[in-house]
Design an enzyme around this catalytic site. Sequence first.
Site, PDB file in Angstrom:
ATOM      1  N   GLU A 294       0.806  -1.222   0.000  1.00  0.00           N
ATOM      2  CA  GLU A 294       0.000   0.000   0.000  1.00  0.00           C
ATOM      3  C   GLU A 294       0.845   1.282   0.000  1.00  0.00           C
ATOM      4  O   GLU A 294       0.372   2.337   0.430  1.00  0.00           O
ATOM      5  CB  GLU A 294      -0.945   0.005   1.196  1.00  0.00           C
ATOM      6  CG  GLU A 294      -2.052  -1.031   1.074  1.00  0.00           C
ATOM      7  CD  GLU A 294      -3.189  -0.741   2.020  1.00  0.00           C
ATOM      8  OE1 GLU A 294      -4.279  -0.381   1.537  1.00  0.00           O
ATOM      9  OE2 GLU A 294      -3.002  -0.873   3.240  1.00  0.00           O
TER      10      GLU A 294
ATOM     11  N   HIS B 124      -4.965   0.540  10.627  1.00  0.00           N
ATOM     12  CA  HIS B 124      -6.241  -0.185  10.646  1.00  0.00           C
ATOM     13  C   HIS B 124      -6.828  -0.146  12.059  1.00  0.00           C
ATOM     14  O   HIS B 124      -7.423  -1.115  12.517  1.00  0.00           O
ATOM     15  CB  HIS B 124      -6.024  -1.634  10.198  1.00  0.00           C
ATOM     16  CG  HIS B 124      -5.288  -1.773   8.909  1.00  0.00           C
ATOM     17  ND1 HIS B 124      -4.477  -2.836   8.613  1.00  0.00           N
ATOM     18  CD2 HIS B 124      -5.231  -0.954   7.815  1.00  0.00           C
ATOM     19  CE1 HIS B 124      -3.947  -2.691   7.402  1.00  0.00           C
ATOM     20  NE2 HIS B 124      -4.383  -1.551   6.902  1.00  0.00           N
TER      21      HIS B 124
ATOM     22  N   HIS C 142     -11.644  -0.612   6.261  1.00  0.00           N
ATOM     23  CA  HIS C 142     -10.204  -0.811   6.080  1.00  0.00           C
ATOM     24  C   HIS C 142      -9.388  -0.093   7.158  1.00  0.00           C
ATOM     25  O   HIS C 142      -8.675  -0.736   7.907  1.00  0.00           O
ATOM     26  CB  HIS C 142      -9.824  -0.329   4.665  1.00  0.00           C
ATOM     27  CG  HIS C 142      -8.371  -0.404   4.336  1.00  0.00           C
ATOM     28  ND1 HIS C 142      -7.878  -0.166   3.072  1.00  0.00           N
ATOM     29  CD2 HIS C 142      -7.277  -0.653   5.090  1.00  0.00           C
ATOM     30  CE1 HIS C 142      -6.566  -0.291   3.064  1.00  0.00           C
ATOM     31  NE2 HIS C 142      -6.176  -0.584   4.279  1.00  0.00           N
TER      32      HIS C 142
HETATM   33 MN    MN Z   1      -4.141  -0.852   4.876  1.00  0.00          MN
END
Ligand code: MN
Length: 241
Positions: free
Chosen positions: A79, A100, A170
Amino acid sequence: MTKHPAPDLRDELVTASRILFMKDILDGFGHVSARDPEFPDTFLISRNIAPGLVTHADFMRLDFNGIDVEDSGHRPFLERFIHASIYRQRPDVNAIVHSHTPSVLPFSISKRKSLEPVMHMSGFLSGEVPVYEVRDHGHVGCDMLIRNSDMGDELARSLGDEAVILMRGHGMTVVAPDVRLAVFRAVYTEVNARVQAMALTMGEYTALTSEEALAADETNSAQNQRTWSLWETQVQNEVTR
Ligand code: MN
């Protein structure tokens, strides 16, 4: 590119990573990065490793396409495009936390209640805290991750000029002009989420007005060193609350 950035920024990112792990913002996942002031079209971020284990040697320098410009051989985070796109679109941003955090997640999925500043330490949440809905961008049935530059750009556009964006189901991404303020904002986004959730169980509550939030944010931004010093000492001494 052979010149290396000042080592203190990597040290600061190690400390930030460990603080965020200690404060339960990051767990085995998530990451913190900083724009490299010497090469401002690149940023420093650790290799793909749990934040609580990051050391000075784990950092790599990526460009705004998420490319490792020094061919470090490290495996990057999937990411990394979150960071790359935001640094490209927000010249005022020099540090980013992606997490998260469980106490924040309910506000990313609630259809009734948005995250908003309910206490003076989180005045940076003034305005509307945007939520990135991955389905709204045509990603149906995806794994929710920001996997490429297109998705990173969508997230950065959704963030706009705000300090925090939630990502539905998320997590969150927090931005700031420096690493210490990014850590502060990540920590107090989590605290605010807990306080707001508790208040919701009690019924109606009063949030800060945008004027109160902005005034509180201005005061707190000047107080940031106090919390950083405390948290830095805690992680250096491995003191836990
Ligand atoms: Mn993530």
